[in-house]
Design an enzyme around this catalytic site. Sequence first.
Site, PDB file in Angstrom:
ATOM      1  N   TYR A   1      -6.447   6.350   4.537  1.00 28.80           N
ATOM      2  CA  TYR A   1      -6.717   5.174   3.680  1.00 28.80           C
ATOM      3  C   TYR A   1      -5.856   4.077   3.850  1.00 28.80           C
ATOM      4  O   TYR A   1      -6.323   2.814   3.839  1.00 28.80           O
ATOM      5  CB  TYR A   1      -6.334   5.639   2.402  1.00 28.80           C
ATOM      6  CG  TYR A   1      -5.979   4.731   1.304  1.00 28.80           C
ATOM      7  CD1 TYR A   1      -7.297   4.204   0.581  1.00 28.80           C
ATOM      8  CD2 TYR A   1      -4.763   4.231   0.706  1.00 28.80           C
ATOM      9  CE1 TYR A   1      -7.088   3.148  -0.678  1.00 28.80           C
ATOM     10  CE2 TYR A   1      -4.559   3.259   0.088  1.00 28.80           C
ATOM     11  CZ  TYR A   1      -5.719   2.651  -0.592  1.00 28.80           C
ATOM     12  OH  TYR A   1      -5.597   1.825  -1.701  1.00 28.80           O
TER      13      TYR A   1
ATOM     14  N   ASP B   1      -9.566   6.253  -1.483  1.00 26.92           N
ATOM     15  CA  ASP B   1      -8.751   6.789  -2.211  1.00 26.92           C
ATOM     16  C   ASP B   1      -9.354   7.419  -3.536  1.00 26.92           C
ATOM     17  O   ASP B   1     -10.474   7.608  -3.750  1.00 26.92           O
ATOM     18  CB  ASP B   1      -7.549   5.983  -2.397  1.00 26.92           C
ATOM     19  CG  ASP B   1      -7.954   4.916  -3.594  1.00 26.92           C
ATOM     20  OD1 ASP B   1      -9.165   4.618  -3.743  1.00 26.92           O
ATOM     21  OD2 ASP B   1      -6.965   4.301  -4.182  1.00 26.92           O
TER      22      ASP B   1
ATOM     23  N   GLU C   1       0.819  -0.979   0.069  1.00 25.14           N
ATOM     24  CA  GLU C   1       0.041  -0.117  -0.021  1.00 25.14           C
ATOM     25  C   GLU C   1       0.775   1.450  -0.072  1.00 25.14           C
ATOM     26  O   GLU C   1       0.712   2.308  -0.563  1.00 25.14           O
ATOM     27  CB  GLU C   1      -1.043   0.092   1.279  1.00 25.14           C
ATOM     28  CG  GLU C   1      -1.995  -1.030   1.204  1.00 25.14           C
ATOM     29  CD  GLU C   1      -3.021  -0.740   0.050  1.00 25.14           C
ATOM     30  OE1 GLU C   1      -3.214   0.429  -0.508  1.00 25.14           O
ATOM     31  OE2 GLU C   1      -3.576  -1.611  -0.553  1.00 25.14           O
TER      32      GLU C   1
ATOM     33  N   CYS D   1     -18.998  -2.950 -16.652  1.00 22.36           N
ATOM     34  CA  CYS D   1     -18.983  -2.564 -15.232  1.00 22.36           C
ATOM     35  C   CYS D   1     -20.144  -3.377 -14.585  1.00 22.36           C
ATOM     36  O   CYS D   1     -21.063  -3.408 -15.149  1.00 22.36           O
ATOM     37  CB  CYS D   1     -19.285  -1.087 -15.240  1.00 22.36           C
ATOM     38  SG  CYS D   1     -19.314  -0.717 -13.424  1.00 22.36           S
TER      39      CYS D   1
END
Length: 351
Positions: free
Chosen positions: A122, A140, A39, A205
Amino acid sequence: MSDYHLENIVEPLLTWYAKNARTLPWRENTEPYRVWISEIMLQQTRVDTVITYYKKFLQTFPTMHDLATCEDEQLMKLWEGLGYYSRAKNLKKAAQIICEDYHGQFPTEFDIVIKLPGIGTYTAGAICSISFGKKTAAVDGNVLRVITRLTKNSTDITNNKFREEVKKNLEAIYPKDRCGDFTQSLMELGAVICTPNGVPKCSECPLKEHCLAYKEKRQMEFPVKKKKGERKIENKTVFLLCYNDNIAISKREQQGLLGGMWEFPNLDKILSKKEVEKWLLQQEINNVTIQSTFKKKHIFSHIEWHMNCFVILCDSMGNKTNLKWVTKQQLEKEIALPTAFKKIYKEIGDI
């Protein structure tokens, strides 16, 4: 967002993620140390670039203790090319705290994780949900883009209150036993379908039936983000001082941009050839040949360097202690150079 039924996205998103998630090394093992490293690396850096760095990092520092006790120079060299070097420095600081205060075990509580150096809301949310199965959203740019398109929300996404609202609303719908998957499914959708650049792949999607922006063909209007101010231009004269197989470098001040990193000697202004010769005399570097000059530009997030570079052949190393002379092999294998200076080094060829 209060009128939008966000809970309707959970099942279709998780189903899509289970079938379409990319195979990434940090997903193969969700141990918190590994998730944390990934991350931090993924901040401001593309996935394709991070994969190689991530694997090499874990080979070099496979445990928290290895990272906490490593040499700074080794860490910086390993990070070379990733940029934003404060990330690496904070990794080591946090590893030392974890080793000293938590016996080397990554803390499991969000309120503790977020206090570690270099970890914000985050990253803490991502670690706690992916590694510990907690209902802690990681909000984010990717996630904000997905949510603002779904809900047709024109609030400025740089607004901290709005980001907190999104986080709170997402945490209310987290599936109890699949928190990590849900966090990663939102990240994945934003990275590969609801993309940041260009037209999103709406036909692929899984949430298009739930997307208000898609229904009105207004996808490109979201997210709304305040424009950044223009970058500040900084002029520099950079000296590539070469003596046989040696090149002079110096250390930047600890504070500020690229703090504590190695660099080629430079001044924050453009110098003429005569002014360069005068500077060399002040450094007690005599009998030199200015072999060539060239210009380079390097862009940081908020600053742009315009660099006038001088390749200078020296017949001695001078007497100034603020310069460190290193061989080309050392520069390539041991010394970490920020990208701004690395691209200059590549220009000097076989001198």
